[in-house]
Write a protein that holds these residues in place. Structure first.
Motif, PDB file in Angstrom:
ATOM      1  N   ALA A  71       7.577  47.016 -22.128  1.00  0.00           N
ATOM      2  CA  ALA A  71       7.445  46.576 -23.514  1.00  0.00           C
ATOM      3  C   ALA A  71       6.745  45.222 -23.569  1.00  0.00           C
ATOM      4  CB  ALA A  71       8.825  46.487 -24.171  1.00  0.00           C
ATOM      5  N   GLY A  72       6.169  44.929 -24.710  1.00  0.00           N
ATOM      6  CA  GLY A  72       5.521  43.635 -24.906  1.00  0.00           C
ATOM      7  C   GLY A  72       6.486  42.476 -24.785  1.00  0.00           C
ATOM      8  N   LEU A  73       7.754  42.716 -25.123  1.00  0.00           N
ATOM      9  CA  LEU A  73       8.814  41.732 -24.964  1.00  0.00           C
ATOM     10  C   LEU A  73      10.052  42.483 -24.500  1.00  0.00           C
ATOM     11  CD1 LEU A  73       9.774  38.784 -25.274  1.00  0.00           C
ATOM     12  CD2 LEU A  73      10.345  39.326 -27.657  1.00  0.00           C
ATOM     13  N   GLY A  74      10.382  42.329 -23.219  1.00  0.00           N
ATOM     14  CA  GLY A  74      11.545  42.988 -22.634  1.00  0.00           C
ATOM     15  C   GLY A  74      12.763  42.086 -22.744  1.00  0.00           C
ATOM     16  N   ILE A  75      13.822  42.613 -23.338  1.00  0.00           N
ATOM     17  CA  ILE A  75      15.003  41.809 -23.645  1.00  0.00           C
ATOM     18  C   ILE A  75      16.237  42.444 -23.013  1.00  0.00           C
ATOM     19  CG2 ILE A  75      16.409  40.843 -25.513  1.00  0.00           C
ATOM     20  CD1 ILE A  75      13.907  41.390 -27.350  1.00  0.00           C
ATOM     21  N   ALA A 119      14.027  41.252 -17.248  1.00  0.00           N
ATOM     22  CA  ALA A 119      13.764  41.014 -18.665  1.00  0.00           C
ATOM     23  C   ALA A 119      12.943  39.741 -18.850  1.00  0.00           C
ATOM     24  CB  ALA A 119      15.086  40.891 -19.429  1.00  0.00           C
ATOM     25  N   ASP A 120      12.108  39.740 -19.893  1.00  0.00           N
ATOM     26  CA  ASP A 120      11.396  38.523 -20.266  1.00  0.00           C
ATOM     27  C   ASP A 120      12.372  37.490 -20.822  1.00  0.00           C
ATOM     28  OD1 ASP A 120       8.731  39.556 -19.764  1.00  0.00           O
ATOM     29  OD2 ASP A 120       8.936  40.709 -21.621  1.00  0.00           O
ATOM     30  N   TRP A 121      13.393  37.991 -21.516  1.00  0.00           N
ATOM     31  CA  TRP A 121      14.344  37.107 -22.199  1.00  0.00           C
ATOM     32  C   TRP A 121      15.722  37.735 -22.147  1.00  0.00           C
ATOM     33  CZ3 TRP A 121      15.422  37.462 -28.003  1.00  0.00           C
ATOM     34  CH2 TRP A 121      16.278  36.430 -28.414  1.00  0.00           C
ATOM     35  N   VAL A 122      16.736  36.916 -21.902  1.00  0.00           N
ATOM     36  CA  VAL A 122      18.130  37.331 -21.956  1.00  0.00           C
ATOM     37  C   VAL A 122      18.780  36.539 -23.080  1.00  0.00           C
ATOM     38  CG1 VAL A 122      20.333  37.450 -20.728  1.00  0.00           C
ATOM     39  CG2 VAL A 122      18.190  37.842 -19.485  1.00  0.00           C
ATOM     40  N   THR A 123      19.355  37.240 -24.033  1.00  0.00           N
ATOM     41  CA  THR A 123      20.001  36.576 -25.159  1.00  0.00           C
ATOM     42  C   THR A 123      21.172  35.733 -24.677  1.00  0.00           C
ATOM     43  OG1 THR A 123      21.510  38.423 -25.572  1.00  0.00           O
ATOM     44  CG2 THR A 123      19.373  38.454 -26.730  1.00  0.00           C
ATOM     45  N   GLN A 124      21.609  34.825 -25.518  1.00  0.00           N
ATOM     46  CA  GLN A 124      22.813  34.048 -25.210  1.00  0.00           C
ATOM     47  C   GLN A 124      24.059  34.845 -25.572  1.00  0.00           C
ATOM     48  OE1 GLN A 124      22.588  30.140 -27.003  1.00  0.00           O
ATOM     49  NE2 GLN A 124      20.494  29.867 -26.279  1.00  0.00           N
ATOM     50  N   ARG A 125      23.971  35.631 -26.636  1.00  0.00           N
ATOM     51  CA  ARG A 125      25.119  36.420 -27.090  1.00  0.00           C
ATOM     52  C   ARG A 125      25.155  37.758 -26.367  1.00  0.00           C
ATOM     53  NH1 ARG A 125      25.175  35.531 -33.598  1.00  0.00           N
ATOM     54  NH2 ARG A 125      25.444  33.270 -33.552  1.00  0.00           N
ATOM     55  N   HIS A 126      26.354  38.253 -26.173  1.00  0.00           N
ATOM     56  CA  HIS A 126      26.563  39.534 -25.496  1.00  0.00           C
ATOM     57  C   HIS A 126      26.303  40.696 -26.443  1.00  0.00           C
ATOM     58  CE1 HIS A 126      28.781  38.250 -21.732  1.00  0.00           C
ATOM     59  NE2 HIS A 126      28.512  37.120 -22.362  1.00  0.00           N
ATOM     60  N   GLY A 127      26.003  41.855 -25.849  1.00  0.00           N
ATOM     61  CA  GLY A 127      25.856  43.072 -26.623  1.00  0.00           C
ATOM     62  C   GLY A 127      27.115  43.349 -27.418  1.00  0.00           C
ATOM     63  N   GLY A 128      26.942  43.725 -28.687  1.00  0.00           N
ATOM     64  CA  GLY A 128      28.076  44.000 -29.562  1.00  0.00           C
ATOM     65  C   GLY A 128      28.717  42.760 -30.133  1.00  0.00           C
ATOM     66  N   HIS A 129      28.247  41.596 -29.734  1.00  0.00           N
ATOM     67  CA  HIS A 129      28.808  40.321 -30.188  1.00  0.00           C
ATOM     68  C   HIS A 129      27.727  39.398 -30.735  1.00  0.00           C
ATOM     69  CE1 HIS A 129      32.820  41.179 -28.595  1.00  0.00           C
ATOM     70  NE2 HIS A 129      32.174  41.771 -27.613  1.00  0.00           N
ATOM     71  N   GLY A 130      26.743  39.973 -31.424  1.00  0.00           N
ATOM     72  CA  GLY A 130      25.715  39.173 -32.069  1.00  0.00           C
ATOM     73  C   GLY A 130      24.388  39.095 -31.332  1.00  0.00           C
ATOM     74  N   ALA A 131      24.228  39.811 -30.217  1.00  0.00           N
ATOM     75  CA  ALA A 131      22.953  39.778 -29.483  1.00  0.00           C
ATOM     76  C   ALA A 131      21.803  40.307 -30.329  1.00  0.00           C
ATOM     77  CB  ALA A 131      23.067  40.579 -28.186  1.00  0.00           C
ATOM     78  N   LEU A 173       3.788  55.586 -34.345  1.00  0.00           N
ATOM     79  CA  LEU A 173       3.603  54.473 -35.278  1.00  0.00           C
ATOM     80  C   LEU A 173       2.228  53.825 -35.164  1.00  0.00           C
ATOM     81  CD1 LEU A 173       7.122  52.812 -34.869  1.00  0.00           C
ATOM     82  CD2 LEU A 173       6.288  54.147 -36.824  1.00  0.00           C
ATOM     83  N   GLY A 174       1.411  54.304 -34.227  1.00  0.00           N
ATOM     84  CA  GLY A 174       0.081  53.724 -34.044  1.00  0.00           C
ATOM     85  C   GLY A 174       0.118  52.342 -33.422  1.00  0.00           C
ATOM     86  N   LEU A 175       1.094  52.104 -32.546  1.00  0.00           N
ATOM     87  CA  LEU A 175       1.267  50.810 -31.897  1.00  0.00           C
ATOM     88  C   LEU A 175       1.019  50.912 -30.402  1.00  0.00           C
ATOM     89  CD1 LEU A 175       4.621  49.726 -33.606  1.00  0.00           C
ATOM     90  CD2 LEU A 175       2.312  48.973 -34.214  1.00  0.00           C
ATOM     91  N   GLU A 176       0.658  49.801 -29.806  1.00  0.00           N
ATOM     92  CA  GLU A 176       0.586  49.685 -28.347  1.00  0.00           C
ATOM     93  C   GLU A 176       1.956  49.232 -27.845  1.00  0.00           C
ATOM     94  OE1 GLU A 176      -2.132  50.501 -26.608  1.00  0.00           O
ATOM     95  OE2 GLU A 176      -3.171  50.970 -28.479  1.00  0.00           O
ATOM     96  N   LEU A 177       2.260  49.519 -26.581  1.00  0.00           N
ATOM     97  CA  LEU A 177       3.534  49.069 -26.005  1.00  0.00           C
ATOM     98  C   LEU A 177       3.686  47.554 -26.115  1.00  0.00           C
ATOM     99  CD1 LEU A 177       4.101  51.225 -22.794  1.00  0.00           C
ATOM    100  CD2 LEU A 177       5.539  51.129 -24.829  1.00  0.00           C
ATOM    101  N   GLU A 178       2.581  46.818 -26.063  1.00  0.00           N
ATOM    102  CA  GLU A 178       2.623  45.359 -26.149  1.00  0.00           C
ATOM    103  C   GLU A 178       3.119  44.881 -27.512  1.00  0.00           C
ATOM    104  OE1 GLU A 178      -0.166  47.083 -25.062  1.00  0.00           O
ATOM    105  OE2 GLU A 178       0.419  46.779 -22.965  1.00  0.00           O
ATOM    106  N   GLN A 179       3.105  45.757 -28.507  1.00  0.00           N
ATOM    107  CA  GLN A 179       3.570  45.402 -29.841  1.00  0.00           C
ATOM    108  C   GLN A 179       5.038  45.769 -30.051  1.00  0.00           C
ATOM    109  OE1 GLN A 179       0.160  47.616 -31.679  1.00  0.00           O
ATOM    110  NE2 GLN A 179       0.123  45.798 -33.010  1.00  0.00           N
ATOM    111  N   ALA A 180       5.679  46.238 -28.992  1.00  0.00           N
ATOM    112  CA  ALA A 180       7.083  46.637 -29.064  1.00  0.00           C
ATOM    113  C   ALA A 180       7.943  45.693 -28.245  1.00  0.00           C
ATOM    114  CB  ALA A 180       7.256  48.067 -28.545  1.00  0.00           C
ATOM    115  N   ALA A 181       9.090  45.360 -28.804  1.00  0.00           N
ATOM    116  CA  ALA A 181      10.142  44.668 -28.054  1.00  0.00           C
ATOM    117  C   ALA A 181      11.192  45.730 -27.752  1.00  0.00           C
ATOM    118  CB  ALA A 181      10.743  43.542 -28.871  1.00  0.00           C
ATOM    119  N   TYR A 182      11.770  45.670 -26.561  1.00  0.00           N
ATOM    120  CA  TYR A 182      12.817  46.624 -26.209  1.00  0.00           C
ATOM    121  C   TYR A 182      14.001  45.861 -25.648  1.00  0.00           C
ATOM    122  CZ  TYR A 182      15.454  50.487 -24.390  1.00  0.00           C
ATOM    123  OH  TYR A 182      16.471  51.383 -24.168  1.00  0.00           O
ATOM    124  N   GLY A 183      15.187  46.140 -26.174  1.00  0.00           N
ATOM    125  CA  GLY A 183      16.422  45.523 -25.692  1.00  0.00           C
ATOM    126  C   GLY A 183      17.307  46.545 -25.030  1.00  0.00           C
ATOM    127  N   GLY A 184      17.654  46.288 -23.766  1.00  0.00           N
ATOM    128  CA  GLY A 184      18.511  47.203 -23.022  1.00  0.00           C
ATOM    129  C   GLY A 184      19.411  46.471 -22.050  1.00  0.00           C
TER     130      GLY A 184
END
Length: 185
Positions: free
Chosen positions: A129-133, A146-158, A106-117
């Motif tokens: 990733a630029g934003l690790g979630i 992770a840089d950020w942990v969502t409030q909602r759980h996976g599969g439940h609106g995260a 995609l012609g992007l740097e890793l810093e331009q990607a957010a990854y959620g795992g």
């Protein structure tokens, strides 16, 4: 959180403004992580409709969306097609290598990607990733990195929480709300 305030911590809003790709693990982030099998061996997955709508909103705002999963599942392909997700990498245990390949394509740097795992195969991608979630249902040792942990759980609106936060941080939120309040496009 007010309707116009991202759920992201203030320190991460600047990082979120530069994101051009949201890549997500499937099991445990896009789903609740449980695997369902019928007696005939057919796999079934449950996806949250609000997550899907968030993905559509991100795509309309011009962000790329990808799914990177270690498993191969026709259900993932079907859901991705229904949401217009163009980048689906299945059977990929090395999530960081897959994320790097996708960014290069995609012609992007890793810093331009957010990854959620949510698990060990996601850890390197979360860290680089630029934003690790991560999500609250992930083990402590994953959430810790992770840089950020969502409030909602996976599969439940995260995923929707992530999408909304990115839209808000990038200044798209007002237009999204106006579209649904007033029919503006």
């Amino acid at each position: 959180m007010t309707p116009d305030t991202p759920s992201l911590p203030a320190a991460l809003i600047d990082q979120a403004r530069h994101i051009r790709l949201l890549a997500l693990d499937v099991d445990g982030v896009f789903t609740d992580g449980r695997l369902y099998f019928q007696a005939d061996g057919i796999e079934i997955k449950a996806f949250h409709t609000q997550d899907g709508h968030g993905i559509k909103l991100l795509r309309q705002a011009g962000l790329n969306v990808a799914l990177i999963t270690g498993r191969d599942s026709p259900m993932v392909s079907q859901r991705a097609a229904a949401l217009g997700i163009d980048h689906v990498l299945q059977g990929r245990e090395d999530k960081l290598a897959a994320l790097r390949e996708l960014c290069q394509r995609l012609g992007l740097e890793l810093e331009q990607a957010a990854y959620g795992g949510d698990d060990l195969p996601d850890l390197a991608a979360i860290k680089r990733a630029g934003l690790g979630i991560s999500v609250p249902n992930a083990p402590d040792y994953i959430r810790h990195h992770a840089d950020w942990v969502t409030q909602r759980h996976g599969g439940h609106g995260a995923v929707r929480e992530i999408c909304d936060a990115l839209l808000q941080a990038q200044g798209h939120w007002g237009a999204v709300v106006d579209t649904f309040l007033h029919g503006k496009r």
